[in-house]
Design a protein around this motif. Structure first.
Motif, PDB file in Angstrom:
ATOM      1  N   HIS A 146       0.839  -1.193   0.000  1.00 36.65           N
ATOM      2  CA  HIS A 146       0.000   0.000   0.000  1.00 36.65           C
ATOM      3  C   HIS A 146       0.877   1.247   0.000  1.00 36.65           C
ATOM      4  O   HIS A 146       1.911   1.306   0.671  1.00 36.65           O
ATOM      5  N   CYS A 147       0.429   2.257  -0.745  1.00 37.17           N
ATOM      6  CA  CYS A 147       1.135   3.544  -0.781  1.00 37.17           C
ATOM      7  C   CYS A 147       0.105   4.655  -0.911  1.00 37.17           C
ATOM      8  O   CYS A 147      -0.717   4.647  -1.839  1.00 37.17           O
ATOM      9  N   ARG A 148       0.139   5.564   0.040  1.00 38.95           N
ATOM     10  CA  ARG A 148      -0.704   6.757  -0.043  1.00 38.95           C
ATOM     11  C   ARG A 148       0.231   7.959  -0.102  1.00 38.95           C
ATOM     12  O   ARG A 148       0.901   8.287   0.886  1.00 38.95           O
ATOM     13  N   PRO A 149       0.337   8.598  -1.280  1.00 36.68           N
ATOM     14  CA  PRO A 149       1.330   9.670  -1.465  1.00 36.68           C
ATOM     15  C   PRO A 149       1.015  10.884  -0.598  1.00 36.68           C
ATOM     16  O   PRO A 149      -0.096  11.037  -0.080  1.00 36.68           O
ATOM     17  N   PRO A 150       1.996  11.795  -0.456  1.00 34.01           N
ATOM     18  CA  PRO A 150       1.739  13.017   0.319  1.00 34.01           C
ATOM     19  C   PRO A 150       0.655  13.862  -0.337  1.00 34.01           C
ATOM     20  O   PRO A 150       0.423  13.800  -1.546  1.00 34.01           O
ATOM     21  N   GLU A 151       0.021  14.663   0.479  1.00 30.99           N
ATOM     22  CA  GLU A 151      -0.987  15.596  -0.043  1.00 30.99           C
ATOM     23  C   GLU A 151      -0.300  16.616  -0.947  1.00 30.99           C
ATOM     24  O   GLU A 151       0.805  17.092  -0.639  1.00 30.99           O
ATOM     25  N   GLY A 152      -0.931  16.947  -2.063  1.00 31.60           N
ATOM     26  CA  GLY A 152      -0.326  17.915  -2.970  1.00 31.60           C
ATOM     27  C   GLY A 152      -1.316  18.464  -3.966  1.00 31.60           C
ATOM     28  O   GLY A 152      -2.393  17.911  -4.195  1.00 31.60           O
ATOM     29  N   VAL A 153      -0.957  19.594  -4.559  1.00 33.51           N
ATOM     30  CA  VAL A 153      -1.736  20.226  -5.632  1.00 33.51           C
ATOM     31  C   VAL A 153      -0.760  20.568  -6.741  1.00 33.51           C
ATOM     32  O   VAL A 153       0.219  21.293  -6.505  1.00 33.51           O
ATOM     33  N   GLU A 157       1.494  12.042  -8.929  1.00 38.56           N
ATOM     34  CA  GLU A 157       1.495  10.783  -9.657  1.00 38.56           C
ATOM     35  C   GLU A 157       2.462   9.816  -8.946  1.00 38.56           C
ATOM     36  O   GLU A 157       3.492  10.230  -8.412  1.00 38.56           O
ATOM     37  N   VAL A 158       2.095   8.520  -8.927  1.00 38.13           N
ATOM     38  CA  VAL A 158       2.876   7.528  -8.178  1.00 38.13           C
ATOM     39  C   VAL A 158       3.590   6.599  -9.151  1.00 38.13           C
ATOM     40  O   VAL A 158       3.008   6.136 -10.147  1.00 38.13           O
ATOM     41  N   HIS A 181      -2.873   3.513  -6.408  1.00 38.35           N
ATOM     42  CA  HIS A 181      -1.453   3.693  -6.067  1.00 38.35           C
ATOM     43  C   HIS A 181      -0.823   2.456  -5.448  1.00 38.35           C
ATOM     44  O   HIS A 181       0.355   2.502  -5.069  1.00 38.35           O
ATOM     45  N   ASN A 182      -1.549   1.374  -5.260  1.00 33.32           N
ATOM     46  CA  ASN A 182      -0.994   0.179  -4.634  1.00 33.32           C
ATOM     47  C   ASN A 182      -0.249  -0.661  -5.672  1.00 33.32           C
ATOM     48  O   ASN A 182      -0.560  -0.625  -6.869  1.00 33.32           O
ATOM     49  N   LEU A 183       0.708  -1.432  -5.174  1.00 31.41           N
ATOM     50  CA  LEU A 183       1.436  -2.380  -6.019  1.00 31.41           C
ATOM     51  C   LEU A 183       0.930  -3.786  -5.695  1.00 31.41           C
ATOM     52  O   LEU A 183       0.991  -4.213  -4.526  1.00 31.41           O
ATOM     53  N   ILE A 184       0.412  -4.471  -6.696  1.00 34.90           N
ATOM     54  CA  ILE A 184      -0.148  -5.814  -6.491  1.00 34.90           C
ATOM     55  C   ILE A 184       0.638  -6.785  -7.363  1.00 34.90           C
ATOM     56  O   ILE A 184       0.742  -6.605  -8.580  1.00 34.90           O
ATOM     57  N   ILE A 185       1.204  -7.798  -6.728  1.00 39.87           N
ATOM     58  CA  ILE A 185       1.843  -8.904  -7.443  1.00 39.87           C
ATOM     59  C   ILE A 185       0.948 -10.119  -7.225  1.00 39.87           C
ATOM     60  O   ILE A 185       0.825 -10.608  -6.100  1.00 39.87           O
ATOM     61  N   ARG A 186       0.328 -10.598  -8.280  1.00 33.95           N
ATOM     62  CA  ARG A 186      -0.713 -11.609  -8.132  1.00 33.95           C
ATOM     63  C   ARG A 186      -0.149 -12.934  -7.624  1.00 33.95           C
ATOM     64  O   ARG A 186      -0.739 -13.570  -6.753  1.00 33.95           O
ATOM     65  N   GLN A 187       0.963 -13.381  -8.169  1.00 31.53           N
ATOM     66  CA  GLN A 187       1.587 -14.632  -7.740  1.00 31.53           C
ATOM     67  C   GLN A 187       3.071 -14.374  -7.524  1.00 31.53           C
ATOM     68  O   GLN A 187       3.817 -14.113  -8.477  1.00 31.53           O
ATOM     69  N   CYS A 198       8.084   3.654  -3.121  1.00 36.09           N
ATOM     70  CA  CYS A 198       6.986   4.385  -3.774  1.00 36.09           C
ATOM     71  C   CYS A 198       7.472   5.815  -4.065  1.00 36.09           C
ATOM     72  O   CYS A 198       7.913   6.518  -3.150  1.00 36.09           O
ATOM     73  N   MET A 199       7.407   6.227  -5.331  1.00 31.47           N
ATOM     74  CA  MET A 199       7.832   7.564  -5.745  1.00 31.47           C
ATOM     75  C   MET A 199       6.591   8.396  -6.090  1.00 31.47           C
ATOM     76  O   MET A 199       5.750   7.962  -6.881  1.00 31.47           O
ATOM     77  N   ALA A 200       6.489   9.576  -5.463  1.00 36.12           N
ATOM     78  CA  ALA A 200       5.370  10.476  -5.740  1.00 36.12           C
ATOM     79  C   ALA A 200       5.935  11.774  -6.317  1.00 36.12           C
ATOM     80  O   ALA A 200       6.929  12.306  -5.798  1.00 36.12           O
ATOM     81  N   ALA A 201       5.311  12.304  -7.372  1.00 39.42           N
ATOM     82  CA  ALA A 201       5.830  13.516  -8.019  1.00 39.42           C
ATOM     83  C   ALA A 201       4.682  14.318  -8.617  1.00 39.42           C
ATOM     84  O   ALA A 201       3.684  13.753  -9.094  1.00 39.42           O
ATOM     85  N   ASN A 202       4.808  15.650  -8.533  1.00 38.23           N
ATOM     86  CA  ASN A 202       3.945  16.556  -9.303  1.00 38.23           C
ATOM     87  C   ASN A 202       4.831  17.655  -9.872  1.00 38.23           C
ATOM     88  O   ASN A 202       6.065  17.545  -9.871  1.00 38.23           O
ATOM     89  N   ILE A 203       4.254  18.747 -10.343  1.00 39.50           N
ATOM     90  CA  ILE A 203       5.036  19.787 -11.025  1.00 39.50           C
ATOM     91  C   ILE A 203       5.956  20.521 -10.071  1.00 39.50           C
ATOM     92  O   ILE A 203       6.839  21.271 -10.516  1.00 39.50           O
ATOM     93  N   VAL A 204       5.779  20.322  -8.750  1.00 38.55           N
ATOM     94  CA  VAL A 204       6.589  21.055  -7.771  1.00 38.55           C
ATOM     95  C   VAL A 204       7.818  20.248  -7.358  1.00 38.55           C
ATOM     96  O   VAL A 204       8.943  20.745  -7.356  1.00 38.55           O
TER      97      VAL A 204
END
Length: 920
Positions: A146-153, A157-158, A181-187, A198-204
């Motif tokens: 699970h990944c919940r990125p920081p709050e941003g405006v 994008e993750v 934003h979660n990473l799921i590996i089925r098997q 987890c990498m989070a990025a916006n224009i800032v």
């Protein structure tokens, strides 16, 4: 006139027949990065004027920059306008919506408005709302990070990295990164092990989460069994074995080793070779024309079998039947006589050889019969298998008179009676030279010297005979595993009963009683689980049969992810009954209480068997109430059912309290001593389950249990035996320390974890054992238990199992069940339920009793003070600390007479005094 209009408001510009303005370019939404202003542009045709309006107000004309041109195709006037918006303007705006701007264009026909463009300040917070957590998963299991990125405006994008390399889910169908934003590996595959970020990025800016280590482990699996080996005995009873290896697959990355035996053995019987022997000669045949007669014999007494030798000698004999008087072939008599002389010498030779053969055969038969008579055992051992280390059934039968191995050669056996004695014998190793027998096996032959040679020992190549002087100790050993037999003294029965008298058996983890209007208390002995039914909860002139039970098997509630079951699954009922005032259910838990580290939920099982959440302990609700104490949770409920507590760790500092207990008992081999170290949830019911199991195995508690704070930081648990006295005791190399992976400890649910250590003393004279048991979490808490004990149980000190033994009072009805007398309780409720100028005083009563949360629940009750006192009764089940309640009342400022009534007058009531004496 045009110049005059240029300074006028835009609405005053006259209109004339023509074409309405058409926007060729409208302002776009924009983000202000740091302190850089943004430019909004607008372009329309035909347009005499264009002005911007921001947040409903016109932008000053001087702030506009305009450009005018002519459209070559239509010849219409094209106007383009720009304005700047600064960070300060956006920050100074305080409105119900975002800062916005739109442009208005005029032509001769009228005006047109563009779309609204919002202007927001772009940012990206530093801390992730949820970092991915490391996991240990079995191969082909599902991995969810699970990944919940920081709050941003604008919203970030993750992107996921594995070992610092970007993950492209388009190239691997087994990986999905699209789900919130979660990473799921089925098997899971072995190659999926690694460090995930987890990498989070916006224009800032860009932000990196904490790395999560994923370990994909493989549990070991057995290979196929090999073929059975040949019987190891060429003649008679022996054994044959087969084996398998833990290589299908081999355990990897901390996976569990295979459970079960790697070698199986069974008894076998090889047919002994039987040499052939001649039958007696036949009668001589009639005399032939050649003056000879014949006799024959066959090798059938017995015939050779199983590779035995064929009979030696001739199968046919012939001799002259006329003693030389017969003329053969018309020869002269003197020639015939010379032939007879040669024949006679041959007969003499063959007669001598025949006699020698017969003598040898008789000798062989005699020796065989003698050996058979000597090999008759005094004890016949009949078994179905010879799996080493197991319990076999042995039949002991008296045998015929004259055998040197009789149980007592001086006893005259009764040849018409056969006695059979059956019991377990523990075989520790196929090459043991001693056969361990339980002394009680020979109870019917008390004080008789016994010599035993088992066919097991013969088949295993052990030729020495072990003598046992078995004196009867009737009833001293209940049958069970890991019990010392034979040379070990009988248990001190009184000590044994004293140790275990307070423990309920597994069939008693349910308590039932009838309750009426006066209410009462129901307790499942020595589990920490109780149910308080207040006075008046059941209608008058009614009597309900109410039960309280603790689930003995593994709970049907399977926590998800890192969630853990913090206590037992508890059922109260019947489920179709409802009470008029809340009852109090107490469930023990093993969490180290801290709201910053744990989020604890109460769950209830539906009639369909599914679990649904009732509430979070920190939640504000009026449906029920949870009060979390250090070792128990007290819950106020209005409906019966099955409940359980689930803990969701929200930081690596979340800790479970594990109780560490050490039990010991002598092994099947009287020189060995077994230590079993348990790490279980710190709840009375978990400890009781361990104690019950140990009682069946003959284990004794060697030291007061201690608490270990086990954190959810993915570090493993180490258990080791230290300071073993040299020259007195020894332990096998590389077995003094055992390590348990974090996932096995954290995800063990209610199954107690235990490690066994086997110590061997050099001589039976050693009866004292001193050592240390160290239990520690890597980079975490450590506990050391000092063991100082006698291995002879009649010399060992008794250690109490439970601080509060409530097995004598599983149910109490009426006034005896409550610490506060009913008359005083009524006076307290009447006083505190009445509002005064300072507000409802029951709130102060709650505050003084450390009830500071979710007070709205009590406000909905007909008598808030009564419910608060019910909660006090549930919390003080064992101590009954009325002094603290009296101090709370005094601090509130009520009259001292009420306190005197509680502490002096009412405490003399016989029922109340009785309950205090018994610690209820």
């Amino acid at each position: 006139s045009g110049n005059d209009n240029s300074e006028a408001l835009p609405e005053s510009i006259p209109s004339a027949p023509g074409t309405l303005p058409h926007f060729m370019e409208e302002p776009d939404d924009a983000y202000i990065i740091k302190s850089n202003p943004i430019v909004l542009r607008c372009k329309a045709m035909p347009a005499m004027q264009i002005f911007f309006k921001c947040n409903g107000e016109w932008v000053h004309q001087n702030e506009h920059v305009s450009e005018e041109s002519m459209d070559e195709t239509t010849g219409l006037k094209v106007r383009e306008v720009f304005i700047n918006v600064t960070r300060q303007q956006v920050e100074d705006f305080h409105g119900p919506e975002d800062y916005w701007c739109q442009c208005v264009a005029w032509s001769h026909l009228g005006t047109s408005k563009s779309r609204k463009a919002s202007v927001r300040i772009a940012y990206l917070r530093k801390n992730f709302e949820q970092d991915p957590q490391g996991k240990e998963v079995p191969i082909e299991g599902m991995i969810v990070l699970h990944c919940r990125p920081p709050e941003g405006v604008p919203a970030a994008e993750v992107e996921w990295l594995k070992n610092e390399e970007p993950i492209d889910s388009n190239l691997d169908e087994n990986i999905d990164t699209r789900a919130d934003h979660n990473l799921i590996i089925r098997q899971a595959r072995l190659s999926d092990s690694g460090n995930y970020t987890c990498m989070a990025a916006n224009i800032v800016a860009k932000r990196r989460s904490m790395s999560a280590t994923v370990v994909v482990y493989v549990n070991g699996g057995w290979s196929s069994w090999t073929e059975w080996s040949n019987c190891n005995a060429r003649c008679g009873r022996g054994w044959q074995k087969r084996s398998r290896t833990c290589t299908n697959p081999a355990p990897l990355n901390g996976g569990a080793f295979c459970e079960g035996m790697s070698v199986q053995k069974i008894t076998c019987t090889s047919l002994c070779p039987v040499d052939g022997n001649w039958e007696v000669w036949s009668e001589w045949s009639v005399c032939s024309p050649e003056c000879e007669h014949l006799r024959v014999r066959e090798c059938i007494a017995p015939p050779p079998r199983n590779g035995g030798k064929y009979c030696e000698g001739l199968s046919q004999e012939s001799e002259n039947c006329t003693e030389g008087l017969c003329i053969q072939d018309k020869k002269p008599l003197h020639e015939i006589k010379s032939q007879n002389i040669e024949t006679a010498s041959d007969i003499a030779l063959y007669s001598g050889l025949g006699a020698a053969v017969i003598a040898v055969a008789v000798l062989v038969v005699g020796v065989t019969l003698y050996r058979r008579s000597q090999s008759e055992y005094g004890v016949d051992v009949i078994d179905s298998s010879a799996l080493t280390g197991g319990f076999q059934t042995f039949n002991f039968k008296t045998v015929r008179q004259g055998n040197s191995l009789l149980l007592n050669s001086s006893m005259q056996p009764d040849l018409t009676v056969s006695r059979t004695y059956s019991g377990p014998i523990c075989l520790q190793d196929p090459m043991d030279k001693e056969l361990m027998t339980e002394s009680s096996l020979f109870n019917p032959l008390s004080d008789i010297k016994v010599k035993v040679q088992s066919s097991f020992m013969v088949s295993l190549g052990v030729t020495e005979r072990a003598e046992y002087h078995g004196k009867a100790h009737s009833g001293t050993f209940p049958h069970g595993n890991n019990r010392a037999f034979g040379t070990i003294q009988a248990r001190n029965k009184a000590t044994y009963i004293q140790n275990l008298s307070s423990i309920s058996t597994r069939s008693e983890l349910k308590t039932t009683a009838f309750f009426g209007h006066l209410g009462g208390r129901l307790v499942v002995p020595n589990t920490g689980v109780s149910l308080l039914i207040p006075h008046g909860a059941i209608p008058e002139e009614s009597s309900w049969e109410i039960y309280l039970a603790v689930t003995q098997k593994e709970s049907s509630l399977q926590p998800e992810g890192t969630d853990v079951l913090l206590g037992p699954e508890v059922t109260c009922g019947p489920s179709d009954l409802s009470v008029s005032t809340p009852f109090a259910l107490t469930i023990p838990h093993c969490a180290e209480v801290n709201s910053e580290h744990w989020n604890i939920h109460l769950k209830k099982r539906t009639q369909q068997g599914k679990w649904e959440e009732v509430m979070s302990v920190e939640e504000e609700t009026t449906s029920c109430y949870c009060l979390l104490d250090p070792y128990a949770c007290h819950i106020l409920l209005n409906s019966f059912g099955t409940y359980a507590l689930i803990g969701e760790p929200i930081s690596e500092c979340a800790a479970r309290q594990l109780k560490v207990a050490v039990f010991g008992c002598l092994s099947c081999n009287s020189l060995d001593y077994n230590l079993r170290v348990y790490c279980m949830d710190n709840t009375p019911c978990a400890f009781q389950e361990v104690v019950s199991d140990e009682r069946l195995q003959g284990g004794q508690l060697l030291e007061e249990p201690k608490l270990l704070h086990f954190k959810g930081n993915t570090f493993s648990l180490q258990i080791s035996v230290l300071d073993i006295p040299p020259f007195l005791w020894r332990i096998k190399p590389f077995t003094a320390c055992q390590e348990v992976p974090f996932s096995r400890v954290w995800g063990s649910s209610q199954q107690p974890l235990h490690c066994a250590f086997s110590l061997e003393r050099y001589t039976p004279a050693t009866t004292q054992l001193s050592c240390k048991i160290c239990v520690r979490q890597v980079k975490g808490h450590e506990q050391i238990l000092q063991i100082q004990t006698s291995i002879l149980e009649n010399e060992r000190e008794t250690i109490a199992f439970f601080a509060h033994d409530d097995s004598n009072f599983p149910a109490q009805m009426g006034p005896k069940a409550f610490k506060i007398p009913h008359s005083i309780r009524q006076r307290i409720c009447a006083t505190f339920d009445t509002p005064n100028a300072k507000g409802k005083d029951w709130q102060m009563l709650a505050q003084k009793n450390s009830i500071n949360r979710n007070l709205s629940y009590f406000a909905t009750q007909s008598s808030p003070s009564a419910v608060i006192l019910d909660l006090w009764e549930a919390r003080h089940q064992h101590d009954g600390d009325l002094d603290s309640l009296a101090c709370a009342l005094e601090e509130i400022g009520r009259t001292h007479s009420k306190i005197s009534d509680i502490t002096e007058t009412e405490i003399e009531e016989p029922d109340f005094n009785y309950s205090r004496q018994n610690g209820l």
